[in-house]
Design an enzyme around this catalytic site. Structure first.
Site, short mmCIF file in Angstrom:
data_model
loop_
_atom_site.label_atom_id
_atom_site.label_comp_id
_atom_site.label_asym_id
_atom_site.label_seq_id
_atom_site.Cartn_x
_atom_site.Cartn_y
_atom_site.Cartn_z
N LYS A 189 30.42 20.21 62.71
CA LYS A 189 30.01 21.56 63.13
C LYS A 189 28.54 21.53 63.50
CE LYS A 189 27.49 22.63 59.18
NZ LYS A 189 26.03 22.67 59.11
N ASP A 207 29.39 24.55 52.58
CA ASP A 207 29.85 24.45 53.97
C ASP A 207 31.36 24.23 54.07
OD1 ASP A 207 27.34 24.81 54.99
OD2 ASP A 207 27.02 22.70 55.51
O1 C5P Z 1 26.67 23.81 48.28
P1 C5P Z 1 25.91 22.59 48.62
O2 C5P Z 1 26.23 21.44 47.68
O3 C5P Z 1 26.00 22.18 50.03
O4 C5P Z 1 24.37 22.95 48.38
C1 C5P Z 1 23.36 21.99 48.21
C2 C5P Z 1 22.10 22.70 47.76
O5 C5P Z 1 21.57 23.49 48.81
C3 C5P Z 1 22.31 23.67 46.62
O6 C5P Z 1 22.20 23.03 45.38
C4 C5P Z 1 21.20 24.66 46.83
O7 C5P Z 1 19.99 24.12 46.36
C5 C5P Z 1 21.06 24.71 48.34
N1 C5P Z 1 21.80 25.83 48.98
C6 C5P Z 1 21.34 27.13 48.81
N2 C5P Z 1 22.01 28.17 49.41
C7 C5P Z 1 23.10 27.93 50.18
C8 C5P Z 1 23.57 26.61 50.37
C9 C5P Z 1 22.90 25.58 49.74
O8 C5P Z 1 20.35 27.37 48.11
N3 C5P Z 1 23.71 28.97 50.79
#
Ligand code: C5P
Length: 292
Positions: A8, A135
């Site tokens: 994406k 995501d």
């Molecule tokens: O959900 P994911 O593992 O992709 O997120 C990685 C990090 O990115 C999270 O631990 C957080 O620090 C940050 N994040 C966030 N807000 C989001 C997506 C990710 O703060 N909407």
């Protein structure tokens, strides 16, 4: 069965504020593009989930998001006897904001729900996807969607027009937690991009040529300040005739959208002359991708 697990890009990305759970509320248009991993799934009832990947950067076994997706799905229905062999031919570069691992996980949740005959409704699949990563819910739908919340609120939208997209690997990676942690909290809740997305929310449609002219990514100033090559690459893309250029997710993949294929090819040639890796690709729509 073998199926494509598309990358994406984020067509713009605004951060609206920090949430009590430590994540951030965002607003973005996610669009699948035809750069894809190939995933082969062989289901079984032996209770074993096996994952192997062609990339040295993607872990085999329980650390892989593909494994987590299959495991979370069978646990949710308390069916430990379900098993699957997952073989991933990796083409989407890791760690570039293209959602490669998340795409594999979303595809596996959607596909195993069907081939394991679980019959879970879409909103349950989205909850399971969100437990794996922010995501992943988008990839349960795929195609094009307006994405809000921390990534779990998905409004599928119809995209029109067919720009050619040039993806560029700038040669460095950005850590997502680092990028969210460094973000200045002077957040804008109104901008031409956000107003445009509000109209997309109402109409359920987005004209990609219009959207490319309005892209805003809150992480671009941060990443651009650290890596001067970002501005050079974006300028080169725009000089070749792009409608707009930006960064996907928290980076580091940069991209431009072109109304004319010849301009996109020229941008690609010039970027490759400068030593960058560039891919030409097209948007993928939900109904045209090869999912059963
Ligand atoms: O959900 P994911 O593992 O992709 O997120 C990685 C990090 O990115 C999270 O631990 C957080 O620090 C940050 N994040 C966030 N807000 C989001 C997506 C990710 O703060 N909407």
């Amino acid at each position: 069965m073998t199926t494509s697990s598309y990358a994406k890009i984020n067509l713009g990305l605004k951060v609206l504020g920090e949430r009590p759970d430590g994540f951030h509320d965002i607003i973005s248009v996610f669009h699948e593009v035809d750069l894809a991993d190939e995933i082969t799934l062989s289901p079984s009832v032996c209770g074993t989930i096996g994952v192997s990947s062609s990339s040295p950067y993607a872990p085999d076994g329980p650390e892989n998001l593909a494994y987590k997706a299959a495991d979370v799905l069978r646990r949710s229905v308390n069916r430990p006897e379900l098993g699957v062999d997952i073989s991933i031919l990796k083409r989407v570069p890791a760690g570039g904001g293209l959602g490669g691992g998340s795409s594999n996980a979303g595809l596996i949740i959607r596909t195993l729900n069907r081939i394991w005959n679980l019959g879970l409704p879409n909103d349950r699949l989205i909850d399971l996807a969100a437990s794996i990563g922010s995501d992943v819910p988008f990839f349960v739908h795929g195609g094009c969607a307006l994405v809000t919340g921390r990534g779990e609120t998905i409004q599928p939208v119809d995209s029109t027009e067919d720009p050619v997209i040039v993806l560029v690997d700038p040669g460095f990676a950005v850590s997502t937690p680092w990028a969210f942690g460094k973000l200045s909290m002077e957040l804008t809740r109104s901008s031409p991009y956000i107003r445009f997305l509000n109209s997309v929310r109402t109409s359920g449609k987005v004209d990609l040529l219009d959207l490319f002219c309005l892209l805003e990514n809150d992480f671009l100033p941060l990443v651009g300040a650290r890596y001067p090559s970002v501005q050079r690459i974006l300028s080169l893309i725009c000089e070749a005739g792009a409608l707009g250029a930006s960064m996907s997710g928290t980076g580091a993949t940069l991209y431009g959208g072109f109304a004319r294929a010849s301009d996109a090819q020229e941008a690609t040639d010039r970027l490759e002359d400068q030593g960058y890796t560039a891919h030409l690709c097209k948007p993928v729509r939900r109904l045209s991708r090869n999912v059963q």
